[in-house]
Design an enzyme around this catalytic site. Structure first.
Site, PDB file in Angstrom:
ATOM      1  N   SER A   1       8.765  -2.420  -1.314  1.00  0.00           N
ATOM      2  CA  SER A   1       7.887  -1.263  -1.409  1.00  0.00           C
ATOM      3  C   SER A   1       8.660  -0.023  -1.873  1.00  0.00           C
ATOM      4  CB  SER A   1       7.195  -1.018  -0.059  1.00  0.00           C
ATOM      5  OG  SER A   1       6.148  -0.092  -0.193  1.00  0.00           O
TER       6      SER A   1
ATOM      7  N   GLY B   1       0.772  -1.239   0.000  1.00  0.00           N
ATOM      8  CA  GLY B   1       0.000   0.000   0.000  1.00  0.00           C
ATOM      9  C   GLY B   1       0.797   1.279   0.000  1.00  0.00           C
ATOM     10  N   GLY B   2       2.065   1.222  -0.431  1.00  0.00           N
ATOM     11  CA  GLY B   2       2.884   2.426  -0.462  1.00  0.00           C
ATOM     12  C   GLY B   2       2.288   3.530  -1.312  1.00  0.00           C
TER      13      GLY B   2
ATOM     14  N   ASP C   1      -2.844  -7.156  -6.731  1.00  0.00           N
ATOM     15  CA  ASP C   1      -1.556  -7.786  -6.467  1.00  0.00           C
ATOM     16  C   ASP C   1      -1.784  -9.275  -6.243  1.00  0.00           C
ATOM     17  OD1 ASP C   1       1.133  -8.467  -5.280  1.00  0.00           O
ATOM     18  OD2 ASP C   1       1.357  -6.294  -5.383  1.00  0.00           O
TER      19      ASP C   1
ATOM     20  N   CYS D   1      10.516  -5.209 -10.544  1.00  0.00           N
ATOM     21  CA  CYS D   1      11.791  -4.562 -10.864  1.00  0.00           C
ATOM     22  C   CYS D   1      12.883  -5.551 -11.252  1.00  0.00           C
ATOM     23  CB  CYS D   1      12.258  -3.731  -9.673  1.00  0.00           C
ATOM     24  SG  CYS D   1      12.618  -4.724  -8.191  1.00  0.00           S
TER      25      CYS D   1
ATOM     26  N   SER E   1       3.879   0.184  -9.761  1.00  0.00           N
ATOM     27  CA  SER E   1       5.289  -0.112  -9.543  1.00  0.00           C
ATOM     28  C   SER E   1       5.535  -1.536 -10.043  1.00  0.00           C
ATOM     29  CB  SER E   1       5.631   0.017  -8.056  1.00  0.00           C
ATOM     30  OG  SER E   1       7.007  -0.200  -7.842  1.00  0.00           O
TER      31      SER E   1
ATOM     32  N   ILE F   1      -2.651  -9.326 -13.330  1.00  0.00           N
ATOM     33  CA  ILE F   1      -3.166  -8.204 -14.116  1.00  0.00           C
ATOM     34  C   ILE F   1      -3.546  -8.649 -15.521  1.00  0.00           C
ATOM     35  CG2 ILE F   1      -2.499  -5.993 -15.175  1.00  0.00           C
ATOM     36  CD1 ILE F   1      -0.846  -5.459 -12.653  1.00  0.00           C
ATOM     37  N   GLU F   2      -2.726  -9.520 -16.115  1.00  0.00           N
ATOM     38  CA  GLU F   2      -3.002  -9.960 -17.484  1.00  0.00           C
ATOM     39  C   GLU F   2      -4.209 -10.894 -17.554  1.00  0.00           C
ATOM     40  OE1 GLU F   2       0.594 -12.434 -16.053  1.00  0.00           O
ATOM     41  OE2 GLU F   2      -0.312 -10.472 -15.695  1.00  0.00           O
TER      42      GLU F   2
END
Length: 380
Positions: A365, A14-15, A34, A79, A76, A57-58
């Site tokens: 986060s 929840g950042g 998520d 990464c 975000s 998401i996809e």
């Protein structure tokens, strides 16, 4: 302004949601998405009224996104495909699949969101994923700005350099950088993201600089020592002690580094004191691994660190441990890491989430204060 409907992708703990609240911008997160179960448990504990989708998401159809009718996207993406120590698979990495789906879906929405904010690691700015992002945004008619920002830019004593992109359906950005980052020097660059750093010389040098020159002690060179002195002299950055928990000494003993860790990794530790104005980036491996995962705190400041480390390689292991124990080196608590990452005091971990899980969730986060300032710039 009217209340914005916000879609939070890769919501984690929840950042982004906290940054939205910190920014003062009227907004409602209409959906957070998520697939990490621990992160979702923490998110739901802090935002019980926000719809939280435990889905890939996809795997979400275009119609489902259209029904949300959102004004802003906060995201975000993973990464790992772009990190310096990873394989840097970029768009060929399977973990970018969901992000590529977002870029494919964006132009096909029945109503484009007015605002977009994206955060990722240093390295994303030179990736094919970033090129595709910029191409998509340009094709949709967005104006955008890119930044490399560290929390030191907002006076927080923690290095966490990250890439940010803010995009809006507008002719220009009306608010100037000094309005939201008053302590910054803005680099003039037309080809690369603007690098925001404190105005004090020496404090914006990376913690990841190559070591060179004569080693003093603790595997530090003269250049390392000078860089840290410069950082600690930057009065625009607050001291570590402002972010520490007021706890009894016996409560902090569980966070002390064990003798076997001291013996093996002492020379590699990044050690800070409460009066320092610097600390290195906390990663998801903090508390489990030592090298490169974050700073440790010197609990006993009466003991001089140089006196402990000088000649340490010339004594027995037992004497070495006894010397190192004098410093009372400890990990920052999860609450203290959260403080350094800008999370408010209202942020809490639910029962049942272990300390290592808390460190891992925080390491994945972002810095709440930095994102809140960029949101103010975006929605100005």
């Amino acid at each position: 302004m009217e209340c914005l409907r916000v879609l939070e992708l890769y919501s984690g703990i929840g950042g982004m949601h906290y940054a939205l609240k910190e920014s003062g911008i009227p907004g409602q997160v209409v959906a957070a998405i998520d697939i990490n179960t621990t992160a979702n448990q923490i998110y739901r504990h802090n935002f019980p009224d926000t719809p939280l989708w435990n889905k890939t998401i996809e795997g979400i159809a275009l119609d489902d996104f259209n029904k949300l009718s959102f004004d802003m996207i906060l995201m975000s993406p993973p990464c790992q495909p772009f990190t310096r120590i990873g394989l840097q698979g970029d768009i060929s990495d399977p973990r970018t699949k969901s992000f590529l789906y977002v870029l494919d879906l964006l132009p096909r929405l029945h109503r484009l969101p007015r605002f977009i904010l994206l955060e990722n690691v240093k390295g994303f700015e030179s990736s094919a994923a970033r090129e595709l992002l910029v191409k998509t945004l340009t094709g949709c008619g967005y104006r955008f700005q890119e930044f490399m920002v560290s929390p030191t830019s907002v006076g927080i004593p923690n290095s966490r350099l990250r890439y940010f992109l803010i995009a809006k359906m507008s002719t220009s950005f009306s608010t100037q950088l000094p309005d939201v980052f008053p302590h910054l020097a803005e680099a003039d660059s037309s080809e690369q993201p603007t690098v925001l750093s404190p105005t004090c010389p020496g404090s914006c040098q990376s913690e990841e600089e190559v070591r060179e020159g004569q080693v003093l002690y603790k595997l530090e060179t003269a250049a390392d020592a000078q860089r840290k002195r410069s950082q600690n002299q930057d009065l625009s950055i607050r001291q570590i002690q402002d972010f520490l928990e007021p706890q009894k000494e016996e409560d902090l003993e569980q966070h002390l580094l064990p003798p076997r860790t001291l013996l093996r990794y002492a020379l590699l530790l990044d050690i800070v004191q409460p009066t320092c104005r610097r600390s290195v980036c906390f990663t998801k491996g903090y508390g489990r691994y030592v090298e490169g995962t974050g700073s440790v705190l010197q609990g006993c400041t009466e003991t001089q660190m140089e006196s402990v480390f000088t000649g340490l390689d010339q004594v027995s292991e037992e004497e070495k441990v006894q010397q190192l124990l004098k410093l009372k080196l400890r990990y920052f608590t999860p609450r203290e890491v959260a403080n350094l990452m800008g999370f408010p005091q209202s942020f809490m971990f639910p029962e049942g989430v272990s300390t290592l899980q808390q460190y891992r969730a925080l390491g994945n986060s972002l810095n709440v204060v930095v994102v809140s300032r960029l949101l103010q710039l975006l929605v100005s």
